[in-house]
Design a protein around this motif. Structure first.
Motif, PDB file in Angstrom:
ATOM      1  N   VAL A 209       0.842  -1.200   0.000  1.00  0.00           N
ATOM      2  CA  VAL A 209       0.000   0.000   0.000  1.00  0.00           C
ATOM      3  C   VAL A 209       0.876   1.249   0.000  1.00  0.00           C
ATOM      4  CG1 VAL A 209      -1.630   1.352   1.376  1.00  0.00           C
ATOM      5  CG2 VAL A 209      -1.988  -1.107   1.083  1.00  0.00           C
ATOM      6  N   ARG A 210       1.870   1.258   0.875  1.00  0.00           N
ATOM      7  CA  ARG A 210       2.737   2.435   0.983  1.00  0.00           C
ATOM      8  C   ARG A 210       3.532   2.655  -0.299  1.00  0.00           C
ATOM      9  NH1 ARG A 210       4.791   0.953   5.163  1.00  0.00           N
ATOM     10  NH2 ARG A 210       6.630  -0.108   4.363  1.00  0.00           N
ATOM     11  N   GLU A 211       4.174   1.620  -0.813  1.00  0.00           N
ATOM     12  CA  GLU A 211       5.031   1.789  -1.981  1.00  0.00           C
ATOM     13  C   GLU A 211       4.231   2.141  -3.237  1.00  0.00           C
ATOM     14  OE1 GLU A 211       7.246  -1.826  -2.133  1.00  0.00           O
ATOM     15  OE2 GLU A 211       8.208  -1.474  -0.178  1.00  0.00           O
ATOM     16  N   THR A 212       3.043   1.583  -3.363  1.00  0.00           N
ATOM     17  CA  THR A 212       2.219   1.901  -4.532  1.00  0.00           C
ATOM     18  C   THR A 212       1.774   3.353  -4.503  1.00  0.00           C
ATOM     19  OG1 THR A 212       1.435  -0.390  -4.575  1.00  0.00           O
ATOM     20  CG2 THR A 212       0.173   1.216  -5.845  1.00  0.00           C
ATOM     21  N   LEU A 213       1.401   3.835  -3.326  1.00  0.00           N
ATOM     22  CA  LEU A 213       0.984   5.233  -3.227  1.00  0.00           C
ATOM     23  C   LEU A 213       2.171   6.181  -3.389  1.00  0.00           C
ATOM     24  CD1 LEU A 213      -1.343   7.173  -2.847  1.00  0.00           C
ATOM     25  CD2 LEU A 213      -0.968   7.056  -0.381  1.00  0.00           C
ATOM     26  N   VAL A 214       3.326   5.812  -2.868  1.00  0.00           N
ATOM     27  CA  VAL A 214       4.523   6.647  -3.052  1.00  0.00           C
ATOM     28  C   VAL A 214       4.807   6.823  -4.545  1.00  0.00           C
ATOM     29  CG1 VAL A 214       7.031   6.705  -2.793  1.00  0.00           C
ATOM     30  CG2 VAL A 214       5.581   6.187  -0.817  1.00  0.00           C
TER      31      VAL A 214
END
Length: 504
Positions: A209-214
């Protein structure tokens, strides 16, 4: 962000010029039009990807195009069509070259937020809109003529009763009519289906979730003009701020953030805390109840809606966009997180992940005549472009693939806990776990507008006029806004064009 007008069939260019004049706020960089066989294309354009050469209409080979939005995979398209001569770095020129090469099938290969109208000298004509409806588009048909425009206000009075939203994720051609592109995000969750809702997700889920949004935020920072963030003080815009501020520091610059609210509002306090934590150049503006009340007629005219939920948020949204427009021409916003991760309070009534997922899908399908309309119109009224990282298709597909039971609100898990956990340490704790408030609520707007405009309509008037729409107009405040809407857009069929939040 641009304003487009197009027609297929018998058409008076003078009508096109009138329509473009009503969209001047969407395109501060210029105006252009062209006749291509049976098609007429016109644009008020804002050039972002290639400000020096990104005027519209654009041409590639025998094809011409006007468009609004952005194509994120344009570099891959250019690499695939290596034998094409390009006159600019415009993302739209790459999309047009693809259309010239393979026709309407080009829309199946575009990734981005767009409303595009393409016409070729050999008679080919196609119109397409992105699957979420982030870029606005309306159409109307009469006889052999079909008109298209970015906003309802563009249409002449005699056309307005025929106007309808162009459906997201569809392509229209004169030969085949309206065709579903089939590009909708997956409707059925596919990841970790064996996990029970109460189980702890594996660590890689939070990382994903974090890496995709980053990556989504970083893609939307790719622009020649400076990009800022509308920092409401909520968790969604704070997460976007945290990511964008980190990238700015890596580039040796400081991110600009913007916030507004009434004196003492919770949003202002939270935005200040987030700005200090992230190290941004923060701009804020305090407004009064009288300031907000005076803006409502103009906001409704720009918004092209009278739904109270949208109006409440559109007023502070207009003020913060106005503030930001003095410093930047592109802003990132946090729209979409509540719809993907179940952030709104009414989602808390669901006890079944299956039922919640169905509600989220229905909400996402209606965003183009709801929250996305507010984001677009308010920014356009201030000559700005908004970018929405949470609605990056990679983010959307990942969020919808996760087990919906993990999005249920329980005593142990607050709304959007999955998203919040993914960004633990990126946002101050008091902001990260701050309870969800509507933009109008956090800025102090809801009560002010409800009291004032509700008092302008009597109970007898509401009883008399409520049945003008179905479902009926619910409150005196909504009737007051409906009247302002009909004054600003006479002739528009509100029943078929305006999305209304009606809680079941």
């Amino acid at each position: 962000m641009s304003g487009i007008v197009a027609a297929h069939g018998p058409f008076d260019p003078a009508l096109g010029d009138r329509m473009l004049s009503r969209l001047a706020h969407r395109g501060p960089h210029g105006v252009g039009s062209t006749q291509v066989g049976d098609a007429w294309l016109g644009s008020r354009y804002l050039s972002i990807t290639d400000p020096r050469h990104g005027g519209q209409p654009i041409a590639s080979g025998s094809a011409h195009m006007v468009g609004d939005g952005e194509i994120y995979n344009h570099n891959r398209i250019r690499a695939r069509l290596a034998d094409v001569h390009y006159d600019s770095d415009s993302d739209f020129e790459a999309a047009l070259a693809l259309f010239d090469a393979i026709g309407p099938a080009a829309f199946d290969q575009l990734w981005g937020t767009y409303a595009l109208v393409m016409a070729a000298d050999d008679g080919r004509f196609a119109v397409g809109r992105d699957v979420l409806g982030i870029a606005p588009l309306y159409w109307a048909r009469r006889g052999d003529t079909t008109l298209f425009a970015s906003e309802m206000k563009a249409f002449d009075a005699d056309w307005r009763p025929l106007v309808a939203p162009f459906p997201p994720g569809h392509v229209w051609t004169p030969d085949d009519g309206l065709v579903d592109s089939g590009a909708e995000p997956a409707e059925v969750p596919v990841l970790l289906q064996s996990r029970a809702p109460e189980e702890e997700p594996p660590a890689w889920v939070f990382d994903a979730v974090r890496e995709t949004l980053v990556r989504a935020v970083e893609r939307r920072l790719d622009a020649e003009p400076e990009v800022g963030v509308l920092l409401s003080g909520g968790v969604d815009s704070s997460i976007v701020t945290a990511i964008a501020a980190r990238r700015a520091r890596e580039n040796g610059t400081r991110l600009k953030t913007f916030a507004v609210g009434m004196e003492g509002s919770a949003d202002l306090a939270a935005a200040r805390a987030m700005s200090e934590f992230a190290g941004t150049d923060h701009y804020e503006e305090i407004y009064t109840a009288d300031d907000a009340i005076a803006l409502v007629p103009d906001v409704i005219a720009s918004l092209e809606s009278f739904d109270p939920t949208l109006v409440h948020s559109a007023v502070p949204n207009h003020l913060v966009s106005q503030l930001a427009s003095r410093h930047v021409s592109i802003v990132l916003v946090g729209e979409g997180a509540d719809e993907l991760f179940a952030g709104y309070s009414h989602y808390g009534r669901y006890e079944s992940g299956v039922a919640l997922h169905e509600e989220l899908l229905a909400t996402i399908a209606g965003m183009h005549i709801g929250g996305l309309q507010r984001v677009d119109r308010v920014a356009a009224a201030n000559g700005m472009e908004t970018r929405l990282p949470f609605l990056d298709l990679d983010v959307v597909e990942l969020a919808l693939a996760l087990p919906p039971g993990w999005k249920l609100t329980t005593p142990e898990r607050e709304a959007k806990w999955l998203l919040r956990r993914a960004f633990d340490g990126w946002v101050p704790g008091e902001v990260l776990w701050r309870p969800k408030e509507q933009f109008g609520q956090g800025t102090g707007m809801n009560d002010v507008l409800r009291r004032h405009f509700g008092a302008t309509v009597s109970d007898d008037e509401l009883a008399r006029d409520a049945r003008e729409l179905e479902p009926p107009i619910r409150t005196r405040e909504e009737l007051a806004y409906y009247r302002l809407f009909t004054e600003s857009l006479p002739g528009v069929n509100a029943q078929t064009t305006v999305g209304r939040f009606v809680e079941a």
